[in-house]
Write an enzyme that holds these catalytic residues in place. Sequence first.
Site, PDB file in Angstrom:
ATOM      1  N   SER A 123       0.813  -1.217   0.000  1.00 20.64           N
ATOM      2  CA  SER A 123       0.000   0.000   0.000  1.00 20.64           C
ATOM      3  C   SER A 123       0.848   1.270   0.000  1.00 20.64           C
ATOM      4  O   SER A 123       0.323   2.358  -0.224  1.00 20.64           O
ATOM      5  CB  SER A 123      -0.937   0.024   1.215  1.00 20.64           C
ATOM      6  N   LYS A 161       0.488   4.174   6.978  1.00 17.72           N
ATOM      7  CA  LYS A 161      -0.151   5.047   5.980  1.00 17.72           C
ATOM      8  C   LYS A 161       0.314   6.495   6.180  1.00 17.72           C
ATOM      9  O   LYS A 161       0.885   6.854   7.203  1.00 17.72           O
ATOM     10  CB  LYS A 161      -1.685   5.007   6.141  1.00 17.72           C
TER      11      LYS A 161
END
Length: 201
Positions: A123, A161
């Site tokens: 990701s 993230k």
Amino acid sequence: MMNDVKLTERQKKILDFIRRQIQTRGYGPTIREIGHAFDIASPNGVVGHLNALENKGFILRTVGKNRSIELSREILDEQRGMPLAGTVAAGELTEAIEQDERIDIEKMLNRRNAYALLVNGDSMIDAHICDGDFVIVHPARTANAGDIVVVQTDEDQATLKYWFPEKKRIRLQPANKRMKPIYVKDARVIGIVHGVVRRVK
């Protein structure tokens, strides 16, 4: 700095010999081995050089111990890390220039209580953090918008993230164009990513 301490050419060569012996064998040479390597017939001649190196802070010795020569803490600290050999072009070709310098990756990335995490997933690939990489995380409870963080959501799930607090929610933004952001009402910052380590096969 130990580099400021003056050594004779013979002392430099003997110190390099001691360093190589410790690095390759795990222990220092004997007086006889040093004498043989430098064609010094008298043990007293070797001891004289060792006394000079010890007085100048380059080595340590234990009386009565045969293989007692060790590098001083100052020398070991200066040897930390790996040689910074120069720069290499990743674009146009440039002249290769060697450098006499060392770079200590651990000192660069390591702070109090810092730790590494193994990355599982892709990701964050557009931030050059790939599956199988290690991220160096510095513990933190807060972060600025746009920081790459390790967070724990209200469902007790941890993720890596970009951190973007919004008006009534938090946007956890992946660095992968194929993935959508995660929106949560509550999330707790665990740490901020300050480095990436990758093993290249």
